[in-house]
Design a protein around this motif. Structure first.
Motif, PDB file in Angstrom:
ATOM      1  N   LEU A 135     -49.372  -2.181 -66.670  1.00  0.00           N
ATOM      2  CA  LEU A 135     -48.511  -2.117 -65.570  1.00  0.00           C
ATOM      3  C   LEU A 135     -47.898  -3.399 -65.130  1.00  0.00           C
ATOM      4  O   LEU A 135     -48.465  -4.039 -64.693  1.00  0.00           O
ATOM      5  N   LEU A 136     -46.935  -3.710 -65.958  1.00  0.00           N
ATOM      6  CA  LEU A 136     -46.213  -4.944 -65.905  1.00  0.00           C
ATOM      7  C   LEU A 136     -44.934  -5.261 -65.395  1.00  0.00           C
ATOM      8  O   LEU A 136     -44.241  -5.716 -66.060  1.00  0.00           O
ATOM      9  N   PRO A 137     -44.308  -4.621 -64.261  1.00  0.00           N
ATOM     10  CA  PRO A 137     -43.193  -4.539 -63.833  1.00  0.00           C
ATOM     11  C   PRO A 137     -42.635  -6.123 -63.685  1.00  0.00           C
ATOM     12  O   PRO A 137     -41.440  -6.170 -63.947  1.00  0.00           O
ATOM     13  N   PHE A 138     -43.465  -7.033 -63.391  1.00  0.00           N
ATOM     14  CA  PHE A 138     -43.037  -8.478 -63.073  1.00  0.00           C
ATOM     15  C   PHE A 138     -43.408  -9.293 -64.136  1.00  0.00           C
ATOM     16  O   PHE A 138     -43.330 -10.531 -64.020  1.00  0.00           O
ATOM     17  N   MET A 144     -44.421 -15.172 -65.480  1.00  0.00           N
ATOM     18  CA  MET A 144     -44.436 -13.970 -64.748  1.00  0.00           C
ATOM     19  C   MET A 144     -43.070 -14.334 -63.784  1.00  0.00           C
ATOM     20  O   MET A 144     -42.703 -15.470 -63.368  1.00  0.00           O
ATOM     21  N   CYS A 145     -42.418 -13.193 -63.264  1.00  0.00           N
ATOM     22  CA  CYS A 145     -41.163 -13.202 -62.317  1.00  0.00           C
ATOM     23  C   CYS A 145     -41.675 -14.258 -61.208  1.00  0.00           C
ATOM     24  O   CYS A 145     -42.711 -13.842 -60.461  1.00  0.00           O
ATOM     25  N   LEU A 150     -42.211 -11.783 -53.193  1.00  0.00           N
ATOM     26  CA  LEU A 150     -41.235 -11.539 -52.372  1.00  0.00           C
ATOM     27  C   LEU A 150     -40.416 -10.146 -52.758  1.00  0.00           C
ATOM     28  O   LEU A 150     -40.488  -9.255 -51.677  1.00  0.00           O
ATOM     29  N   GLY A 151     -40.354 -10.097 -53.847  1.00  0.00           N
ATOM     30  CA  GLY A 151     -39.613  -8.405 -54.363  1.00  0.00           C
ATOM     31  C   GLY A 151     -40.593  -7.260 -54.046  1.00  0.00           C
ATOM     32  O   GLY A 151     -40.026  -6.315 -53.471  1.00  0.00           O
ATOM     33  N   LEU A 152     -41.757  -7.411 -54.132  1.00  0.00           N
ATOM     34  CA  LEU A 152     -42.705  -6.300 -53.851  1.00  0.00           C
ATOM     35  C   LEU A 152     -42.730  -6.096 -52.577  1.00  0.00           C
ATOM     36  O   LEU A 152     -42.819  -4.984 -52.263  1.00  0.00           O
TER      37      LEU A 152
END
Length: 211
Positions: A135-138, A144-145, A150-152
């Protein structure tokens, strides 16, 4: 400013996908609403500090990111030395593209990978912070993003308050089977057609005036 702007757009896309999936699963909305009413009550909005006490809402966020990563391909990587991965030889200097979209739908990693099942994350230690490669959405590592934290938080709090403060339904007698879930596949994966829904407030009126 670029960081904030990018994080705002990607967060909005993720929340829109979450609501889309939830409209097809009213029983999931019911479970999330029960959790929110039990933990938050009907007298205030959800805040960032409430998120650790909302595991089901957090599970919805993770499941949405698994099925609908905003960036289907991570930032390109460059192999610094010869390597072998899963039997494939990767020479030094190779540009490597990691498809998190494919990882999130891999039946070798996920049971019923095409199904929206937040329950799969309840009691699970899998997280989106780059340590679990399923699970690597960022992304992960040094590339890494930079705005993932902040986004999460924006996604978690925004989704929690949208579910807490409003009831959601499909318009004009549309059935959940008729809701179009096509996506635009490119550098990002927004919905092909903007989501249309009927939204009604359910908290005391003064809370909306204060928001």
């Amino acid at each position: 400013m670029d960081l904030i702007a990018g994080g705002t757009e990607s967060s909005a896309v993720t929340v829109e996908w979450a609501i889309s999936e939830l409209l097809k699963k009213p029983e999931v909305i019911a479970k999330a609403t029960e959790e929110l009413d039990r933990v938050i009550g009907r007298g205030r909005w959800v805040t960032e500090k409430d998120i650790p006490q909302l595991p089901y809402v957090d599970a919805i966020v993770k499941e949405t990111m698994r099925l609908h990563p905003v960036a289907p391909l991570l930032v390109p990587r460059l192999a610094r030395e010869d390597a072998t991965v899963a039997g494939y030889d990767i020479p030094a200097g190779t540009r490597v593209l990691v498809s998190v979209w494919s990882i999130g739908r891999d039946p070798a990693l996920w049971e019923s990978p095409e199904a929206f099942m937040p329950e799969r994350f309840l009691g699970s230690k899998l997280d989106v912070k780059g340590q679990d490669y399923e699970l690597l959405p960022f992304g992960s590592g040094r590339r890494m993003c930079p705005g993932y934290s902040l986004g999460l938080k924006v996604i978690q709090v925004s989704l929690a308050n949208l579910l807490h403060g409003f009831t959601w339904s499909l318009p004009n007698g549309m059935t959940k089977e008729e809701l179009n879930m096509e996506e635009i596949f490119g550098l990002s994966t927004p919905r092909k057609f903007p989501l249309e829904a009927v939204v009604k407030p359910k908290l005391p009126a003064h809370l909306y005036a204060e928001a």
